[in-house]
Design a protein around this motif. Structure first.
Motif, mmCIF file in Angstrom:
data_model
loop_
_atom_site.group_PDB
_atom_site.id
_atom_site.type_symbol
_atom_site.label_atom_id
_atom_site.label_comp_id
_atom_site.label_asym_id
_atom_site.label_seq_id
_atom_site.Cartn_x
_atom_site.Cartn_y
_atom_site.Cartn_z
ATOM 1 N N ARG A 12 2.294 -5.405 -1.528
ATOM 2 C CA ARG A 12 2.033 -4.215 -2.341
ATOM 3 C C ARG A 12 0.667 -4.304 -3.012
ATOM 4 O O ARG A 12 -0.042 -3.304 -3.122
ATOM 5 C CB ARG A 12 3.142 -4.022 -3.368
ATOM 6 C CG ARG A 12 4.445 -3.613 -2.718
ATOM 7 C CD ARG A 12 5.571 -3.528 -3.723
ATOM 8 N NE ARG A 12 6.836 -3.271 -3.076
ATOM 9 C CZ ARG A 12 7.540 -2.157 -3.213
ATOM 10 N NH1 ARG A 12 7.109 -1.205 -3.987
ATOM 11 N NH2 ARG A 12 8.674 -2.010 -2.583
ATOM 12 N N ALA A 13 0.292 -5.509 -3.453
ATOM 13 C CA ALA A 13 -1.033 -5.703 -4.050
ATOM 14 C C ALA A 13 -2.122 -5.387 -3.022
ATOM 15 O O ALA A 13 -3.112 -4.710 -3.344
ATOM 16 C CB ALA A 13 -1.186 -7.131 -4.561
ATOM 17 N N CYS A 16 -2.481 -1.685 -2.609
ATOM 18 C CA CYS A 16 -3.231 -1.099 -3.729
ATOM 19 C C CYS A 16 -4.729 -1.326 -3.558
ATOM 20 O O CYS A 16 -5.535 -0.440 -3.838
ATOM 21 C CB CYS A 16 -2.760 -1.691 -5.056
ATOM 22 S SG CYS A 16 -1.102 -1.197 -5.537
ATOM 23 N N GLU A 17 -5.092 -2.529 -3.104
ATOM 24 C CA GLU A 17 -6.510 -2.826 -2.870
ATOM 25 C C GLU A 17 -7.084 -1.926 -1.775
ATOM 26 O O GLU A 17 -8.227 -1.459 -1.881
ATOM 27 C CB GLU A 17 -6.700 -4.304 -2.491
ATOM 28 C CG GLU A 17 -6.510 -5.259 -3.637
ATOM 29 C CD GLU A 17 -7.604 -5.178 -4.689
ATOM 30 O OE1 GLU A 17 -8.678 -4.593 -4.436
ATOM 31 O OE2 GLU A 17 -7.364 -5.701 -5.785
ATOM 32 N N VAL A 19 -6.105 1.119 -1.066
ATOM 33 C CA VAL A 19 -6.283 2.441 -1.687
ATOM 34 C C VAL A 19 -7.539 2.430 -2.553
ATOM 35 O O VAL A 19 -8.340 3.366 -2.510
ATOM 36 C CB VAL A 19 -5.042 2.848 -2.520
ATOM 37 C CG1 VAL A 19 -5.324 4.098 -3.334
ATOM 38 C CG2 VAL A 19 -3.840 3.055 -1.604
ATOM 39 N N ALA A 20 -7.725 1.367 -3.330
ATOM 40 C CA ALA A 20 -8.896 1.265 -4.204
ATOM 41 C C ALA A 20 -10.191 1.330 -3.394
ATOM 42 O O ALA A 20 -11.144 2.012 -3.791
ATOM 43 C CB ALA A 20 -8.846 -0.030 -5.011
ATOM 44 N N THR A 31 -7.805 1.852 -11.598
ATOM 45 C CA THR A 31 -6.354 1.866 -11.795
ATOM 46 C C THR A 31 -5.649 1.099 -10.695
ATOM 47 O O THR A 31 -4.756 0.279 -10.957
ATOM 48 C CB THR A 31 -5.829 3.312 -11.863
ATOM 49 O OG1 THR A 31 -6.464 3.981 -12.962
ATOM 50 C CG2 THR A 31 -4.322 3.345 -12.029
ATOM 51 N N MET A 32 -6.035 1.316 -9.454
ATOM 52 C CA MET A 32 -5.386 0.641 -8.338
ATOM 53 C C MET A 32 -5.671 -0.860 -8.347
ATOM 54 O O MET A 32 -4.801 -1.667 -8.003
ATOM 55 C CB MET A 32 -5.799 1.274 -7.010
ATOM 56 C CG MET A 32 -5.320 2.709 -6.840
ATOM 57 S SD MET A 32 -3.546 2.950 -7.177
ATOM 58 C CE MET A 32 -2.810 2.025 -5.859
ATOM 59 N N ARG A 33 -6.856 -1.244 -8.772
ATOM 60 C CA ARG A 33 -7.144 -2.679 -8.885
ATOM 61 C C ARG A 33 -6.297 -3.315 -9.977
ATOM 62 O O ARG A 33 -5.830 -4.447 -9.835
ATOM 63 C CB ARG A 33 -8.629 -2.905 -9.141
ATOM 64 C CG ARG A 33 -9.456 -2.664 -7.901
ATOM 65 C CD ARG A 33 -10.913 -2.894 -8.142
ATOM 66 N NE ARG A 33 -11.664 -2.690 -6.919
ATOM 67 C CZ ARG A 33 -12.927 -2.330 -6.872
ATOM 68 N NH1 ARG A 33 -13.607 -2.143 -7.988
ATOM 69 N NH2 ARG A 33 -13.523 -2.161 -5.726
ATOM 70 N N VAL A 35 -3.294 -2.209 -10.923
ATOM 71 C CA VAL A 35 -1.930 -2.266 -10.388
ATOM 72 C C VAL A 35 -1.805 -3.438 -9.404
ATOM 73 O O VAL A 35 -0.809 -4.170 -9.424
ATOM 74 C CB VAL A 35 -1.534 -0.923 -9.731
ATOM 75 C CG1 VAL A 35 -0.199 -1.028 -9.022
ATOM 76 C CG2 VAL A 35 -1.513 0.189 -10.773
ATOM 77 N N ALA A 36 -2.824 -3.645 -8.585
ATOM 78 C CA ALA A 36 -2.815 -4.778 -7.655
ATOM 79 C C ALA A 36 -2.722 -6.099 -8.415
ATOM 80 O O ALA A 36 -1.974 -7.007 -8.014
ATOM 81 C CB ALA A 36 -4.061 -4.762 -6.775
ATOM 82 N N TRP A 39 0.848 -6.615 -9.465
ATOM 83 C CA TRP A 39 1.687 -7.053 -8.353
ATOM 84 C C TRP A 39 1.464 -8.538 -8.075
ATOM 85 O O TRP A 39 2.410 -9.272 -7.798
ATOM 86 C CB TRP A 39 1.409 -6.231 -7.095
ATOM 87 C CG TRP A 39 2.110 -4.917 -7.075
ATOM 88 C CD1 TRP A 39 1.542 -3.673 -7.074
ATOM 89 C CD2 TRP A 39 3.531 -4.696 -7.046
ATOM 90 N NE1 TRP A 39 2.524 -2.709 -7.059
ATOM 91 C CE2 TRP A 39 3.750 -3.309 -7.037
ATOM 92 C CE3 TRP A 39 4.636 -5.545 -7.026
ATOM 93 C CZ2 TRP A 39 5.024 -2.746 -7.014
ATOM 94 C CZ3 TRP A 39 5.909 -4.989 -6.999
ATOM 95 C CH2 TRP A 39 6.099 -3.603 -6.994
#
Length: 67
Positions: A12-13, A16-17, A19-20, A31-33, A35-36, A39
């Motif tokens: 999942r991390a 997120c990366e 997406v970032a 934000t995505m970093r 969240v990563a 995770w």
């Protein structure tokens, strides 16, 4: 065999990366970093549960910027 909870958190991390890296929005990227990183912290916690006596890294809980 299903992935371990730690492996699932790391997957999942990584998502997120990705997406970032794929967004043009600096806000979404930050934000995505973040969240990563959460995770990854959860993955570290799962590893610690699976390996008794292993200390949790001090970087497992990153500070939230107040910008």
């Amino acid at each position: 065999m299903p992935p371990t909870p730690a492996a699932e958190c790391r997957e999942r991390a990584e998502a997120c990366e990705r997406v970032a890296k794929g967004t043009k929005s600096e806000h979404i990227r930050e934000t995505m970093r973040y969240v990563a990183s959460r995770w990854r912290a959860l993955a570290d916690e799962e590893d610690a549960k699976a390996t008794p006596g292993k200390q949790q890294p001090t970087s497992a809980r990153p500070a939230l910027d107040s910008d």
